[in-house]
Design an enzyme around this catalytic site. Structure first.
Site, mmCIF file in Angstrom:
data_model
loop_
_atom_site.group_PDB
_atom_site.id
_atom_site.type_symbol
_atom_site.label_atom_id
_atom_site.label_comp_id
_atom_site.label_asym_id
_atom_site.label_seq_id
_atom_site.Cartn_x
_atom_site.Cartn_y
_atom_site.Cartn_z
ATOM 1 N N GLU B 124 0.951 -1.220 -0.081
ATOM 2 C CA GLU B 124 0.088 0.135 0.071
ATOM 3 C C GLU B 124 0.840 1.305 -0.009
ATOM 4 O OE1 GLU B 124 -3.028 0.302 3.116
ATOM 5 O OE2 GLU B 124 -2.843 2.561 2.977
ATOM 6 N N CYS B 189 -8.139 4.480 8.132
ATOM 7 C CA CYS B 189 -9.793 3.935 8.132
ATOM 8 C C CYS B 189 -9.799 3.155 9.462
ATOM 9 C CB CYS B 189 -9.685 2.779 7.209
ATOM 10 S SG CYS B 189 -11.072 1.660 7.400
ATOM 11 N N SER B 261 -10.255 -10.191 6.537
ATOM 12 C CA SER B 261 -10.325 -10.848 5.065
ATOM 13 C C SER B 261 -10.909 -12.159 5.556
ATOM 14 C CB SER B 261 -8.906 -11.117 4.792
ATOM 15 O OG SER B 261 -7.921 -11.666 5.892
#
Lengths: 279, 279
Positions: B124, B189, B261
């Site tokens: 990222e 987030c 996930s």
């Protein structure tokens, strides 16, 4: 007897500039006044008065001639009124204060809610707010007050030029909890902290401290307190005349500093007076 | 036996979106692959493989068809290469990651030096850096590393989406020492912190904690550690099959959470399995 004179004693950049502009303007304009005393030094104000610069409190009371805007600025409304009255302007607003005004205005124009770190009633703060022309501005003295700032999409921070950096950091940290975007302009002028830090250092070395400045000067009063806390033998004087020989009994080292509004000639007279002390 | 299932267990917004896009694309394109495993769940990856979605490590190895960009994004160079090869793109980049990429790029374009709070080698982070196309970016893990950022006229901050807010605050504070203007975009987030806080709360109440997720998932591993520190009777399982009845001897209350996930169906199977435990 050793004398340590602080390198940072006396006029800061903005005060030096304002005073020079005022003296130049006194020569240039036959009819001139300053909106409030130009700096917190009765001696400088008196010298300017001798040159024809009257101190006037309100724009309404000025009907013609030139007006000097002092270093911490005026409000947008006062400026508007000066323009309406068609007065000549000698703008001695400190360039650092001007920057804070400009950043606050720019932030409002770009859709930020402004958080202004400072003292609510201080003329500098009132000036900065006024130039946003009704923009959303929250004045906070510290991070505790910043807790009360509501959540906003964009927060912009500016500071009164004499604030402490630590305070700005803490307010910034709190503001991050209130907004996804926080834009900070560090508008603090470090002249105050540099002067205070040097005074602390000298007060630790000296047997006696002299702090020179107008009794109506907030920054000189604060400087005297700082020195007093370190060296109880601290004297706060406005001029050399007040100094007494008896203060120096048993003193080996004298430290001297002065506030941001203390003119050089008064500092020089104090140094001369101390050098001539007969013990 | 009471079961407390965390409301925040399982897929975060970005992972849910990426998985949905991948399954839809699997139906749409006859020739499709994902650049790296779409999420850190071997079970989801296997299901997608059964639907024809191959996992491919490098763009160079894809010669035609469609490619799924996984939730933490890819680098600008990889994107360029995908365009050059005329591949169809299914962009499952998390919108929050996309925002961080966009803000970093915008800051560079507006003349800021960027401070990116995150792990240097994380894909990222590598992605975010790449979109600035050679802009000045300093990656810092914490405020200690931020100390090494040089003074710059304008600093712009963005964060890897999974960073802790406290860390961003501390880095911001340090950056204020490096620049007169600091502009911070809080791109964190909060799904991760919400999930961790809920896990802490449940772990305090439960006699046994089950943490469900792929063993290759960093956020699930961290979640298991957090629970383990509070409730030593914590089990980390990938699927319901691994659960043993003997674990529940003397247990009155079971807490269940799952990583970002972990798909819903695996969580449901775990809850069902626990409800059917015969003691």
């Amino acid at each position: 007897m050793k004398i340590i004179l602080a390198a940072s004693a006396g006029f800061c950049f903005g005060v030096k500039r304002a005073t020079n502009l005022a003296f130049e303007a006194a020569d240039e304009y036959p009819h001139i006044c300053s909106l409030g005393p130009i700096i917190h030094s009765p001696q400088v104000v008196k010298k300017l008065e001798e040159k024809g610069v009257k101190v006037i409190g309100k724009v309404e009371d000025i009907d013609h001639g030139a007006v000097i805007i002092r270093s911490h600025g005026i409000t947008a409304e006062e400026l508007d009124m000066i323009h309406q009255r068609d007065l000549r302007i000698v703008d001695a607003t400190c360039p650092f204060v001007k920057k804070a005004q400009d950043y606050a205005t720019m932030l409002c124009n770009e859709g930020y809610s402004v958080v202004l770190v400072g003292e609510k009633d201080h003329p500098e703060v009132q000036g900065i707010i006024s130039y946003t022309r009704g923009g959303e501005v929250f004045v906070v003295a510290d991070c505790k007050e910043a807790e009360r700032v509501p959540n906003r999409p964009k927060l912009g921070l500016v500071a009164q030029t004499t604030q402490s950096f630590k305070n700005l950091q803490q307010v910034a940290e709190t503001c991050l909890e209130k907004s996804k975007e926080v834009r900070i302009f560090n508008t603090i002028c470090d002249a105050t902290s540099v002067r205070q830090n040097e005074a602390r250092k000298i007060a630790r070395e000296a047997d006696l401290m002299l702090v020179v400045g107008g009794f109506n000067s907030a920054n000189t009063t604060r400087l005297a307190q700082i020195c007093q806390d370190i060296q109880p033998r601290t004297f706060y004087v406005e001029t050399a005349e007040k100094i007494q020989d008896s203060w120096f009994d048993g003193v080996e080292c004298v430290g001297i500093t002065a506030g941001a509004s203390t003119p050089r000639w008064i500092i020089d007279q104090v140094v001369e007076r101390v050098a001539g002390v007969s013990k």
